[in-house]
Enzyme design. Structure first.
Site, PDB file in Angstrom:
ATOM      1  N   ASN A 281     -13.156  -3.828   2.734  1.00 55.83           N
ATOM      2  CA  ASN A 281     -14.242  -2.854   2.861  1.00 55.83           C
ATOM      3  C   ASN A 281     -15.130  -2.993   1.636  1.00 55.83           C
ATOM      4  O   ASN A 281     -14.658  -2.841   0.514  1.00 55.83           O
ATOM      5  CB  ASN A 281     -13.676  -1.433   2.937  1.00 55.83           C
TER       6      ASN A 281
ATOM      7  N   HIS B 160     -10.609  -5.683  -3.145  1.00 58.45           N
ATOM      8  CA  HIS B 160      -9.253  -5.800  -2.619  1.00 58.45           C
ATOM      9  C   HIS B 160      -9.293  -6.186  -1.153  1.00 58.45           C
ATOM     10  O   HIS B 160     -10.207  -5.842  -0.429  1.00 58.45           O
ATOM     11  CB  HIS B 160      -8.445  -4.519  -2.822  1.00 58.45           C
TER      12      HIS B 160
ATOM     13  N   HIS C 113      -6.960  -6.078   2.308  1.00 58.56           N
ATOM     14  CA  HIS C 113      -5.800  -5.511   2.982  1.00 58.56           C
ATOM     15  C   HIS C 113      -5.230  -6.587   3.899  1.00 58.56           C
ATOM     16  O   HIS C 113      -5.989  -7.242   4.623  1.00 58.56           O
ATOM     17  CB  HIS C 113      -6.197  -4.322   3.874  1.00 58.56           C
TER      18      HIS C 113
ATOM     19  N   ASP D 202       0.848  -1.187   0.000  1.00 57.60           N
ATOM     20  CA  ASP D 202       0.000   0.000   0.000  1.00 57.60           C
ATOM     21  C   ASP D 202       0.889   1.244   0.000  1.00 57.60           C
ATOM     22  O   ASP D 202       1.903   1.275   0.704  1.00 57.60           O
ATOM     23  CB  ASP D 202      -0.904  -0.016   1.232  1.00 57.60           C
ATOM     24  N   ILE D 203       0.515   2.262  -0.757  1.00 54.47           N
ATOM     25  CA  ILE D 203       1.334   3.481  -0.812  1.00 54.47           C
ATOM     26  C   ILE D 203       1.160   4.357   0.434  1.00 54.47           C
ATOM     27  O   ILE D 203       1.951   5.255   0.662  1.00 54.47           O
ATOM     28  CB  ILE D 203       1.064   4.324  -2.082  1.00 54.47           C
TER      29      ILE D 203
ATOM     30  N   GLU E  79     -13.135   2.642  -0.860  1.00 60.84           N
ATOM     31  CA  GLU E  79     -12.724   3.828  -1.610  1.00 60.84           C
ATOM     32  C   GLU E  79     -12.405   3.543  -3.070  1.00 60.84           C
ATOM     33  O   GLU E  79     -12.523   4.423  -3.906  1.00 60.84           O
ATOM     34  CB  GLU E  79     -11.516   4.480  -0.935  1.00 60.84           C
ATOM     35  N   VAL E  80     -11.954   2.334  -3.372  1.00 61.30           N
ATOM     36  CA  VAL E  80     -11.611   1.975  -4.748  1.00 61.30           C
ATOM     37  C   VAL E  80     -12.602   0.903  -5.213  1.00 61.30           C
ATOM     38  O   VAL E  80     -12.735  -0.128  -4.562  1.00 61.30           O
ATOM     39  CB  VAL E  80     -10.159   1.440  -4.848  1.00 61.30           C
TER      40      VAL E  80
END
Length: 125
Positions: free
Chosen positions: A97, A110, A112, A39-40, A105-106
């Site tokens: 999420n 995905h 995490h 993750d950035i 958010e995206v």
């Protein structure tokens, strides 16, 4: 901005752009079904994002439309990434999420993977 997981897939989302090679990433793992990368904006000492290579908005979308091979490959990849990173002994947290209320958010499914320190309670009490 959180998204509605029932929306159609948006091919301009950041993960789709990463998959197309338009945006660089620090790859942790890749196979025919999965890409995993750091993750950035890490929220733990270890913070890896695991995404399916297919165009899936949410877990619900993925569980209905993905092939058996994609589903098995994605789930197995998460475990393999945790094992290869040495996260099993001390533990790790998986988080997905899904939808607006969960803070997605995206608009690309995905997971995490958080690890590397005590992470505290899952939700504020």
């Amino acid at each position: 901005m959180p998204i509605d997981a029932t929306l159609p897939y948006d091919a301009s989302n950041i993960f789709a752009r990463i998959l197309r090679g338009e945006i660089p990433n620090r790859t942790v793992y890749e196979d025919e079904h999965v890409l995993a990368f750091h993750d950035i904006n890490p929220q733990a000492p270890t913070h890896v994002l695991v995404i399916p290579k297919g165009a899936y908005v949410s877990w619900d979308d993925f569980s209905v439309r993905a092939s058996e091979a994609e589903i098995a490959g994605f789930i197995r990849a998460v475990g393999k990434i945790a094992r290869e990173a040495g996260l099993v002994e001390h533990g790790y947290r998986l988080l997905a999420n899904i939808g607006q209320h969960a803070g997605q958010e995206v608009p690309h499914l995905h997971i995490h993977i958080f690890a590397g320190a005590p992470l505290g309670p899952m939700l504020a009490r």
